[in-house]
Design a protein around this motif. Structure first.
Motif, PDB file in Angstrom:
ATOM      1  N   ARG A  57      38.687 132.147  -7.507  1.00  0.00           N
ATOM      2  CA  ARG A  57      39.129 133.470  -7.069  1.00  0.00           C
ATOM      3  C   ARG A  57      37.994 134.213  -6.359  1.00  0.00           C
ATOM      4  NH1 ARG A  57      41.943 134.167 -12.895  1.00  0.00           N
ATOM      5  NH2 ARG A  57      43.837 132.997 -12.434  1.00  0.00           N
ATOM      6  N   SER A 164      46.723 138.888  -5.443  1.00  0.00           N
ATOM      7  CA  SER A 164      46.249 138.073  -6.564  1.00  0.00           C
ATOM      8  C   SER A 164      46.507 138.901  -7.806  1.00  0.00           C
ATOM      9  CB  SER A 164      44.762 137.750  -6.417  1.00  0.00           C
ATOM     10  OG  SER A 164      44.297 137.006  -7.531  1.00  0.00           O
ATOM     11  N   THR A 202      47.472 133.976  -2.988  1.00  0.00           N
ATOM     12  CA  THR A 202      46.319 133.386  -3.660  1.00  0.00           C
ATOM     13  C   THR A 202      46.602 133.274  -5.156  1.00  0.00           C
ATOM     14  OG1 THR A 202      45.127 135.447  -4.130  1.00  0.00           O
ATOM     15  CG2 THR A 202      44.877 134.520  -1.927  1.00  0.00           C
ATOM     16  N   ASP A 203      45.708 132.646  -5.859  1.00  0.00           N
ATOM     17  CA  ASP A 203      45.909 132.366  -7.280  1.00  0.00           C
ATOM     18  C   ASP A 203      45.476 133.543  -8.157  1.00  0.00           C
ATOM     19  OD1 ASP A 203      46.458 130.368  -9.457  1.00  0.00           O
ATOM     20  OD2 ASP A 203      44.354 130.768  -9.893  1.00  0.00           O
ATOM     21  N   THR A 205      49.807 134.677  -7.908  1.00  0.00           N
ATOM     22  CA  THR A 205      50.678 135.729  -7.390  1.00  0.00           C
ATOM     23  C   THR A 205      51.976 135.659  -8.186  1.00  0.00           C
ATOM     24  OG1 THR A 205      49.717 135.567  -5.167  1.00  0.00           O
ATOM     25  CG2 THR A 205      51.839 136.671  -5.374  1.00  0.00           C
ATOM     26  N   ALA A 226      47.254 127.352  -5.565  1.00  0.00           N
ATOM     27  CA  ALA A 226      47.563 128.690  -6.080  1.00  0.00           C
ATOM     28  C   ALA A 226      48.848 128.672  -6.897  1.00  0.00           C
ATOM     29  CB  ALA A 226      47.700 129.679  -4.926  1.00  0.00           C
TER      30      ALA A 226
END
Length: 305
Positions: A57, A164, A202-203, A205, A226
């Motif tokens: 992240r 995120s 992105t990781d 969501t 993600a």
């Protein structure tokens, strides 16, 4: 007194008796392969593991700096809002959690917005910081999306959002859920202005963020690996009483099932976004051999229709 305390200084230095201070944050362990990575190498690689390719992240400031052109972009000052409208308390007071998160991240809330250019094309970027209460969406985040949309319309710029988030912020109750239609309306204003809206998932969501503006992009991009979805994997399995595939809710799974348009590694993301907004913002060239003098239509406007 132990005889070890009487060792002469020269002998102590010779055998390494002088304790050396080790700088903090020199190495970082990859959460995927557990390899140790030199911190400077990790920063140079935009926090992508050089051993397994795992995308870690990024905070909001790092995300914005990695996307917008280096010179000339500015961070927007977001309108202040009521910080604890419900005077919520669980194990801690909400106001205390906010203070802790602000101290840890250096940001006022889970979103930062910046305006500048990307590949020379005007762009507004809104980026989430998962470290701030799991990137949860409350009034401040809603204000951030609205400010980003308003700035994009005012500057005739593309809007790019990097969510995120774990979803809505429970400490703000119904006020957090109101941000779902509120942000959707803001995105609609961008579309009505004929401007492109791109979402980079992105990781992670998830939750109310994925159920609102995060899934409304003209183009939906995801970073490799993600986690993207609404409810968690365990909740879904318990509800349908079935075992889900190992890569369920991963970016690659969503690409296979038509939920996202492309999965782009972080190292290629800036160039990909620059090409996309250039094609969508600049007028289309006349067709070969065409000399009828028709006006070109921006691709963004076509998307808005």
């Amino acid at each position: 007194m132990s005889w070890l305390t009487n060792i002469p200084p020269k002998i102590r230095a010779l055998v390494g008796g002088t304790r050396q201070e080790v700088p903090e944050h020199l190495w970082e362990k990859c959460p995927q392969c557990e390899q140790m990575i030199f911190h400077r190498e990790l920063e140079a690689a935009l926090h992508v593991c050089s051993h397994c390719g795992h995308h870690m992240r990024l905070d909001a400031a790092g995300r914005i700096a990695s996307i917008l052109d280096p010179n000339g972009w500015e961070t927007l000052d977001l309108a202040p809002c009521v910080s604890d409208p419900l005077r919520f308390r669980d194990r801690k007071r909400y106001s205390e959690r906010l203070r802790e998160s602000r101290g840890a991240t250096g940001g006022e809330d889970a979103i930062a917005v910046a305006s500048g250019t990307l590949g020379g094309t005007p762009a507004v970027v809104a980026a989430f910081d998962f470290r701030f209460m799991g990137g949860s969406m409350g009034i401040a985040v809603g204000n951030g999306i609205l400010a980003a949309a308003d700035r994009a319309v005012a500057d005739r710029a593309a809007l790019i959002v990097f969510p995120s988030s774990g979803g809505a912020r429970m400490q703000e109750g119904i006020l957090s859920l109101v941000q779902m239609p509120r942000t959707a309306i803001a995105i609609e204003r961008v579309r009505e202005a004929g401007l492109p809206y791109i979402v980079v998932l992105t990781d992670p969501t998830t939750g109310g963020v994925s159920a609102s503006f995060a899934m409304l992009g003209d183009i939906a991009i995801a970073e490799p690996g993600a986690v993207i979805g609404f409810a968690g994997r365990r909740v879904i399995e318990e509800t349908i009483r079935e075992t889900l595939p190992d890569n369920f809710q991963r970016a690659e799974y969503l690409l296979e099932h038509g939920m996202v348009d492309m999965v782009v590694p972080r190292a290629e993301l800036r160039e990909t976004l620059a090409d996309l907004i250039d094609m969508m913002m600049n007028p289309l060239a006349p067709a070969d051999g065409g000399d009828d003098g028709e006006l070109a239509v921006p691709a963004g406007a076509a998307l808005a229709e």
